[in-house]
Design an enzyme around this catalytic site. Structure first.
Site, PDB file in Angstrom:
ATOM      1  N   LEU A 112       0.839  -1.193   0.000  1.00 38.40           N
ATOM      2  CA  LEU A 112       0.000   0.000   0.000  1.00 38.40           C
ATOM      3  C   LEU A 112       0.875   1.244   0.000  1.00 38.40           C
ATOM      4  CD1 LEU A 112      -2.908  -0.610   2.530  1.00 38.40           C
ATOM      5  CD2 LEU A 112      -2.610  -1.491   0.226  1.00 38.40           C
ATOM      6  N   GLY A 129       1.237  -5.409   0.721  1.00 40.90           N
ATOM      7  CA  GLY A 129       0.372  -5.314  -0.454  1.00 40.90           C
ATOM      8  C   GLY A 129       1.016  -5.898  -1.703  1.00 40.90           C
ATOM      9  N   ASN A 172       3.740  -8.280   6.315  1.00 39.38           N
ATOM     10  CA  ASN A 172       4.381  -7.726   7.517  1.00 39.38           C
ATOM     11  C   ASN A 172       3.513  -6.677   8.209  1.00 39.38           C
ATOM     12  OD1 ASN A 172       4.637  -5.984   5.347  1.00 39.38           O
ATOM     13  ND2 ASN A 172       6.504  -5.054   6.120  1.00 39.38           N
ATOM     14  N   GLU A 173       2.202  -6.709   7.956  1.00 42.16           N
ATOM     15  CA  GLU A 173       1.307  -5.671   8.476  1.00 42.16           C
ATOM     16  C   GLU A 173       1.481  -5.426   9.966  1.00 42.16           C
ATOM     17  OE1 GLU A 173       0.633  -7.586   6.111  1.00 42.16           O
ATOM     18  OE2 GLU A 173      -0.539  -6.533   4.607  1.00 42.16           O
TER      19      GLU A 173
HETATM   20  C1  LIG Z   1      -5.209  -2.049   7.350  1.00 42.96           C
HETATM   21  C2  LIG Z   1      -4.791  -3.274   6.671  1.00 42.96           C
HETATM   22  C3  LIG Z   1      -4.164  -3.107   5.336  1.00 42.96           C
HETATM   23  C4  LIG Z   1      -3.350  -4.286   4.958  1.00 42.96           C
HETATM   24  C5  LIG Z   1      -2.852  -4.330   3.590  1.00 42.96           C
HETATM   25  C6  LIG Z   1      -1.649  -3.999   3.165  1.00 42.96           C
HETATM   26  C7  LIG Z   1      -0.686  -3.331   4.046  1.00 42.96           C
HETATM   27  C8  LIG Z   1       0.449  -2.650   3.316  1.00 42.96           C
HETATM   28  O1  LIG Z   1       0.764  -2.915   2.220  1.00 42.96           O
HETATM   29  S1  LIG Z   1       1.228  -1.454   4.218  1.00 42.96           S
HETATM   30  C9  LIG Z   1       2.703  -1.145   3.328  1.00 42.96           C
HETATM   31  C10 LIG Z   1       3.751  -2.051   3.851  1.00 42.96           C
HETATM   32  N1  LIG Z   1       4.958  -1.881   3.101  1.00 42.96           N
HETATM   33  C11 LIG Z   1       6.148  -1.962   3.667  1.00 42.96           C
HETATM   34  O2  LIG Z   1       6.284  -2.176   4.827  1.00 42.96           O
HETATM   35  C12 LIG Z   1       7.313  -1.739   2.767  1.00 42.96           C
HETATM   36  C13 LIG Z   1       8.054  -0.535   3.180  1.00 42.96           C
HETATM   37  N2  LIG Z   1       9.169  -0.271   2.291  1.00 42.96           N
HETATM   38  C14 LIG Z   1      10.332  -0.936   2.362  1.00 42.96           C
HETATM   39  O3  LIG Z   1      10.543  -1.800   3.158  1.00 42.96           O
HETATM   40  C15 LIG Z   1      11.386  -0.507   1.399  1.00 42.96           C
HETATM   41  O4  LIG Z   1      11.051   0.740   0.896  1.00 42.96           O
HETATM   42  C16 LIG Z   1      11.570  -1.486   0.224  1.00 42.96           C
HETATM   43  C17 LIG Z   1      12.192  -2.778   0.743  1.00 42.96           C
HETATM   44  C18 LIG Z   1      10.276  -1.775  -0.465  1.00 42.96           C
HETATM   45  C19 LIG Z   1      12.538  -0.834  -0.795  1.00 42.96           C
HETATM   46  O5  LIG Z   1      13.710  -0.459  -0.158  1.00 42.96           O
HETATM   47  P1  LIG Z   1      14.672   0.624  -0.852  1.00 42.96           P
HETATM   48  O6  LIG Z   1      14.876   0.272  -2.269  1.00 42.96           O
HETATM   49  O7  LIG Z   1      15.861   0.763   0.030  1.00 42.96           O
HETATM   50  O8  LIG Z   1      13.802   1.968  -0.852  1.00 42.96           O
HETATM   51  P2  LIG Z   1      13.601   2.987   0.352  1.00 42.96           P
HETATM   52  O9  LIG Z   1      13.254   2.266   1.594  1.00 42.96           O
HETATM   53  O10 LIG Z   1      14.767   3.890   0.399  1.00 42.96           O
HETATM   54  O11 LIG Z   1      12.292   3.778  -0.109  1.00 42.96           O
HETATM   55  C20 LIG Z   1      12.359   4.731  -1.163  1.00 42.96           C
HETATM   56  C21 LIG Z   1      11.224   5.717  -0.992  1.00 42.96           C
HETATM   57  O12 LIG Z   1      10.000   5.022  -1.066  1.00 42.96           O
HETATM   58  C22 LIG Z   1       9.217   5.321   0.110  1.00 42.96           C
HETATM   59  N3  LIG Z   1       8.389   4.152   0.410  1.00 42.96           N
HETATM   60  C23 LIG Z   1       8.776   2.911   0.634  1.00 42.96           C
HETATM   61  N4  LIG Z   1       7.725   2.114   0.849  1.00 42.96           N
HETATM   62  C24 LIG Z   1       6.634   2.907   0.779  1.00 42.96           C
HETATM   63  C25 LIG Z   1       5.246   2.657   0.934  1.00 42.96           C
HETATM   64  N5  LIG Z   1       4.741   1.427   1.194  1.00 42.96           N
HETATM   65  N6  LIG Z   1       4.411   3.683   0.765  1.00 42.96           N
HETATM   66  C26 LIG Z   1       4.864   4.921   0.493  1.00 42.96           C
HETATM   67  N7  LIG Z   1       6.187   5.215   0.342  1.00 42.96           N
HETATM   68  C27 LIG Z   1       7.046   4.215   0.503  1.00 42.96           C
HETATM   69  C28 LIG Z   1      10.247   5.600   1.153  1.00 42.96           C
HETATM   70  O13 LIG Z   1       9.710   6.310   2.188  1.00 42.96           O
HETATM   71  C29 LIG Z   1      11.250   6.387   0.376  1.00 42.96           C
HETATM   72  O14 LIG Z   1      10.697   7.668   0.217  1.00 42.96           O
HETATM   73  P3  LIG Z   1      11.608   8.968   0.082  1.00 42.96           P
HETATM   74  O15 LIG Z   1      12.539   8.967   1.255  1.00 42.96           O
HETATM   75  O16 LIG Z   1      10.655  10.104   0.129  1.00 42.96           O
HETATM   76  O17 LIG Z   1      12.326   8.817  -1.227  1.00 42.96           O
END
Ligand SMILES: CCCC/C=C\CC(=O)SCCNC(=O)CCNC(=O)[C@H](O)C(C)(C)COP(=O)(O)OP(=O)(O)OC[C@H]1O[C@@H](n2cnc3c(N)ncnc32)[C@H](O)[C@@H]1OP(=O)(O)O
Length: 525
Positions: free
Chosen positions: A331, A376, A400-401
């Site tokens: 998400l 997601g 990992n929610e």
């Molecule tokens: C209520 C019930 C709902 C249940 C359903 C679904 C739940 C979800 O999906 S919640 C989302 C869960 N996602 C995560 O936990 C993943 C988080 N992200 C990461 O772990 C890493 O970003 C990833 C391993 C995917 C990639 O790593 P990197 O390549 O090192 O990138 P960065 O960590 O440096 O991220 C770059 C940039 O992207 C932004 N980011 C990352 N993930 C998200 C996200 N899910 N949503 C919005 N933005 C995200 C991160 O903050 C960085 O932003 P900037 O610093 O502004 O560049």
């Protein structure tokens, strides 16, 4: 054989952005001629997009119904009348195609002469049905004669072909046709290229990166005469031989030709991002930096899926990522942090819609997971029929929610249980486990773990395996396995939306999501 490459973008400018439901938007899209170059006015990012290319099927599928719809009762009532209907549909298929079809996949018309349409193999004189592919020869499955991959698929689907045809050389001369989807109003600029193996007769289009290109290659000595290639400027050309090793020599030679012709000097060489078997579309998620599921991306995915499903020449989709190291980050947290309840509701409905559409899709969906796949992202992968994961310990997959302080909805939990079983789900969901490839394979979360450079080719082989099964049998079985889970959500969709909204809009949850997002941002710094 035409290669048709499509990129569907959400025509933002003409759509209401507020409370209109996804359904209403889709409904409007059906009557709408997509504007491929429209960019969201509120965003200065590259718009999220999923890109897909396709190759037109060749005769195994029934033709599309003529206007007025298929005479459903006709086949049962009169085999002869039914045959007539089919031949009229074939005639329709042979007719020149429009460059754009309102409300459906946007086609790019190949300038190749149309090849004669084969008779439907499914009807015998008298109208009796026979096994798909039975009695067909290399003439009706021409690729089989020359391409081992097609041959494998043909064999798997019961196609017989004449041994002599197998010996027919596939090689030169080749004509390449290149179309740039977004330059369709410009006059073609023919480029001539000759060498021992490749004869480029025409190359059309521009050279800007991130533009999508089409190549349709004509190989005279093939019974069908045509090889299909798809390309996106900026992609790695070396992917093509991996996907289809038999084409290595050809691709290497071909790359020198059009690349040289198209290169602006500093620009990238002409890429071929995949060599595809017929009936298969490749969808690449492209929402940098991490393919977070923004409302825009969700909507586009739903619409693209619908279009592909409605286009009866498709049988499968390979879903992969165009962002390095990440398949999908789940998400988009910015869609649910600090947003009003109405927006959260609209967002969650889009998420439900995507899951339903993917989970019950009549097409074969293969996830080529070429990067991290948390939360997601894992939902997207789990909704596919088959998952191939790149063997990189950094590419973890799972739900990992709980680590974010949120809870997976019941339909997500059900999907997990359906895939890895109750006990494993119970553990993994509570712990918020993200599995590295070997463990993901062991627990049954993915079906194959392969070296990173083999993800696409393995996905394609998996696709061939799934496509070897007759569609109707596979689809009914899939429905039988998945319908109860999907029905559960369908029955309580509104309640699920309300639960989600009231949950994520709580102050405590907002705080914890904000903190998580902040942590992600700081980690980067
Ligand atoms: C209520 C019930 C709902 C249940 C359903 C679904 C739940 C979800 O999906 S919640 C989302 C869960 N996602 C995560 O936990 C993943 C988080 N992200 C990461 O772990 C890493 O970003 C990833 C391993 C995917 C990639 O790593 P990197 O390549 O090192 O990138 P960065 O960590 O440096 O991220 C770059 C940039 O992207 C932004 N980011 C990352 N993930 C998200 C996200 N899910 N949503 C919005 N933005 C995200 C991160 O903050 C960085 O932003 P900037 O610093 O502004 O560049």
């Amino acid at each position: 054989m035409d290669l048709i490459h499509c990129c569907v973008r959400w025509p933002w400018k003409n759509f209401p952005t507020s409370k209109t439901s996804l359904f209403q938007k889709e409904e409007r899209l059906r009557h709408y001629n997509p504007l491929p170059l429209t960019v969201p006015a509120f965003s200065n990012r590259m718009p999220a997009q999923c890109v897909f290319s396709r190759i037109e099927g060749k005769g195994k599928r029934s033709p599309p119904p003529p206007p007025g719809g298929a005479p459903a009762k006709l086949a049962a009532a009169s085999p002869v009348a039914s045959r007539k209907w089919r031949s009229s549909a074939h005639a329709l298929r042979g007719a020149p195609r429009r460059a754009q079809t309102p409300g459906s996949v946007t086609y790019v018309q190949s300038n190749l002469p149309r090849r004669p349409v084969p008779r439907s193999p499914r009807l015998r004189p008298g109208g009796a049905a026979r096994a798909p592919g039975a009695g067909r020869t290399a003439r009706s499955h021409p690729g089989a004669a020359t391409c081992p991959f097609s041959a494998k698929m043909a064999l798997a689907s019961g196609v017989r072909f004449a041994p002599r045809a197998l010996l027919r050389p596939w090689s030169s001369p080749v004509e390449l046709f290149h179309h740039d989807r977004y330059r369709h109003h410009e006059p073609p600029a023919p480029v001539h290229y000759e060498d021992k193996h490749v004869s480029v007769v025409k190359v059309w289009g521009g050279t800007e990166p991130s533009r999508y290109f089409l190549i349709t290659a004509r190989i005279h000595k093939w019974p069908s005469g045509i090889l299909r290639l798809g390309g996106i400027n900026g992609d790695d050309i070396s992917e093509a031989p991996r996907v289809c090793p038999w084409a290595r020599r050809w691709v290497q030679t071909a790359s020198a030709g059009p690349a040289a012709a198209l290169s602006t000097g500093a620009g990238p060489s002409l890429p071929l991002f995949l060599l595809l078997a017929e009936w298969v579309a490749v969808m690449k998620l492209r929402n940098p930096p991490v393919n977070a599921l923004s409302l825009e991306l969700l909507t586009e995915l739903v619409i693209s899926l619908e279009k592909l499903e409605n286009d009866k020449t498709f049988r499968g989709i390979i879903l992969t990522s165009d962002c390095p190291r990440v398949f999908c980050a789940g998400l988009d947290l910015t869609e649910i942090c600090g947003r009003n309840p109405a927006h959260c509701a609209e967002y969650w409905k889009a998420m439900q819609e995507l899951w339903l559409r993917m989970y019950l899709s009549s097409l074969v969906l293969v996830a080529a997971i070429n990067g991290a796949c948390p939360a997601g992202g894992c939902i997207i992968a789990l909704s596919c029929d088959c998952r191939v994961l790149a063997d990189n310990p950094k590419y973890r997959i799972g739900l990992n929610e709980t680590l974010l302080g949120i809870i997976a909805p019941f339909w997500l939990k059900d999907t997990y249980v359906n895939t890895i079983g109750h006990r494993a789900s119970e553990q993994a969901l509570q712990l918020g486990s993200l599995f590295p490839p070997a463990e993901a394979l062991q627990v049954g979360l993915v079906d194959q773990v392969v070296p990173e450079d083999q993800v696409q080719s393995t996905a394609l082989s998996e696709m061939a395996r799934w496509l070897a099964v007759p569609d109707h049998a596979r689809q009914l079985t899939k429905n039988m396995m998945r319908k109860a889970t999907a029905d559960r959500l369908l029955r309580q969709r509104d309640a699920d939306t309300q639960n989600f909204v009231s949950f994520v809009c709580r102050d405590s949850i907002q705080k914890s999501l904000q903190a998580y997002l902040e942590k992600l941002r700081q980690r980067k710094g």
